[in-house]
Design a protein around this motif. Structure first.
Motif, PDB file in Angstrom:
ATOM      1  N   GLU A   7      12.058  -0.992   8.198  1.00 20.09           N
ATOM      2  CA  GLU A   7      11.885   0.318   8.371  1.00 20.09           C
ATOM      3  C   GLU A   7      12.956   1.130   8.429  1.00 20.09           C
ATOM      4  N   PRO A   8      12.996   2.326   8.166  1.00 19.71           N
ATOM      5  CA  PRO A   8      11.963   3.116   7.375  1.00 19.71           C
ATOM      6  C   PRO A   8      11.899   2.177   5.862  1.00 19.71           C
ATOM      7  N   LEU A   9      10.822   2.360   5.547  1.00 21.69           N
ATOM      8  CA  LEU A   9      10.180   1.879   4.215  1.00 21.69           C
ATOM      9  C   LEU A   9      11.264   2.383   3.261  1.00 21.69           C
ATOM     10  N   PRO A  10      11.851   1.770   2.566  1.00 24.03           N
ATOM     11  CA  PRO A  10      12.803   2.218   1.339  1.00 24.03           C
ATOM     12  C   PRO A  10      12.223   3.152   0.347  1.00 24.03           C
ATOM     13  N   ALA A  11      13.033   4.243   0.124  1.00 23.96           N
ATOM     14  CA  ALA A  11      12.363   5.426  -0.712  1.00 23.96           C
ATOM     15  C   ALA A  11      11.959   4.829  -2.181  1.00 23.96           C
ATOM     16  N   ASN A  12      12.646   3.632  -2.584  1.00 23.09           N
ATOM     17  CA  ASN A  12      12.131   3.225  -3.796  1.00 23.09           C
ATOM     18  C   ASN A  12      11.075   2.266  -3.726  1.00 23.09           C
ATOM     19  N   HIS A  13      10.577   1.877  -2.601  1.00 15.16           N
ATOM     20  CA  HIS A  13       9.447   0.879  -2.369  1.00 15.16           C
ATOM     21  C   HIS A  13       8.205   1.493  -3.196  1.00 15.16           C
ATOM     22  N   PRO A  14       7.580   0.385  -4.060  1.00 17.14           N
ATOM     23  CA  PRO A  14       6.405   0.843  -4.804  1.00 17.14           C
ATOM     24  C   PRO A  14       5.418   1.362  -4.045  1.00 17.14           C
ATOM     25  N   LEU A  15       5.244   1.205  -2.875  1.00 17.30           N
ATOM     26  CA  LEU A  15       3.960   1.791  -1.954  1.00 17.30           C
ATOM     27  C   LEU A  15       4.092   3.105  -1.965  1.00 17.30           C
ATOM     28  N   TRP A  16       5.153   3.706  -2.191  1.00 12.94           N
ATOM     29  CA  TRP A  16       5.265   5.319  -1.894  1.00 12.94           C
ATOM     30  C   TRP A  16       4.356   5.848  -3.396  1.00 12.94           C
ATOM     31  N   GLY A  17       4.508   5.076  -4.362  1.00 16.67           N
ATOM     32  CA  GLY A  17       4.040   5.593  -5.839  1.00 16.67           C
ATOM     33  C   GLY A  17       2.585   5.388  -5.852  1.00 16.67           C
ATOM     34  N   TYR A  18       1.574   4.593  -5.050  1.00 16.77           N
ATOM     35  CA  TYR A  18       0.229   4.574  -5.340  1.00 16.77           C
ATOM     36  C   TYR A  18      -0.630   5.688  -4.720  1.00 16.77           C
ATOM     37  N   GLU A  19      -1.452   6.095  -5.469  1.00 22.33           N
ATOM     38  CA  GLU A  19      -2.015   7.320  -4.988  1.00 22.33           C
ATOM     39  C   GLU A  19      -3.189   7.041  -3.932  1.00 22.33           C
ATOM     40  N   ASN A  20      -3.486   5.497  -3.873  1.00 22.54           N
ATOM     41  CA  ASN A  20      -4.548   5.116  -3.033  1.00 22.54           C
ATOM     42  C   ASN A  20      -3.980   4.554  -1.534  1.00 22.54           C
ATOM     43  N   VAL A  21      -2.693   4.745  -1.559  1.00 28.61           N
ATOM     44  CA  VAL A  21      -2.102   4.314  -0.182  1.00 28.61           C
ATOM     45  C   VAL A  21      -1.592   5.652   0.620  1.00 28.61           C
ATOM     46  N   ILE A  22      -1.696   5.725   1.869  1.00 30.19           N
ATOM     47  CA  ILE A  22      -1.207   6.610   2.807  1.00 30.19           C
ATOM     48  C   ILE A  22      -0.397   5.882   3.746  1.00 30.19           C
ATOM     49  N   VAL A  23       0.883   6.318   3.626  1.00 32.37           N
ATOM     50  CA  VAL A  23       1.711   5.572   4.568  1.00 32.37           C
ATOM     51  C   VAL A  23       2.093   6.543   5.820  1.00 32.37           C
TER      52      VAL A  23
END
Length: 65
Positions: A7-23
């Motif tokens: 943490e923080p979640l790295p800016a290039n982490h794949p989770l930021w790109g998923y439309e069905n995921v809210i961080v």
């Protein structure tokens, strides 16, 4: 999702790109009444989301939180 091994979640982490995921941010402090405050904030943002309005407390990965 709100807790990650790095943490923080790295800016290039794949989770930021998923439309069905809210961080979401998580709270590491506890104070009297925090549960009610958190519920109020969630309910407010849910109403905002349903109305298509800007949400409060949105994570900004460029800022690291």
């Amino acid at each position: 999702l709100d807790v990650f091994s790095t943490e923080p979640l790295p800016a290039n982490h794949p989770l930021w790109g998923y439309e069905n995921v809210i961080v979401t941010p998580h709270c590491s402090s506890v104070y009297e009444g925090w549960e009610e405050k958190a519920l109020d904030m969630f309910a407010d943002n849910l109403s905002r989301y349903r109305r298509g309005e800007k949400l409060l407390g949105v994570v900004d990965p460029r800022r690291g939180y």
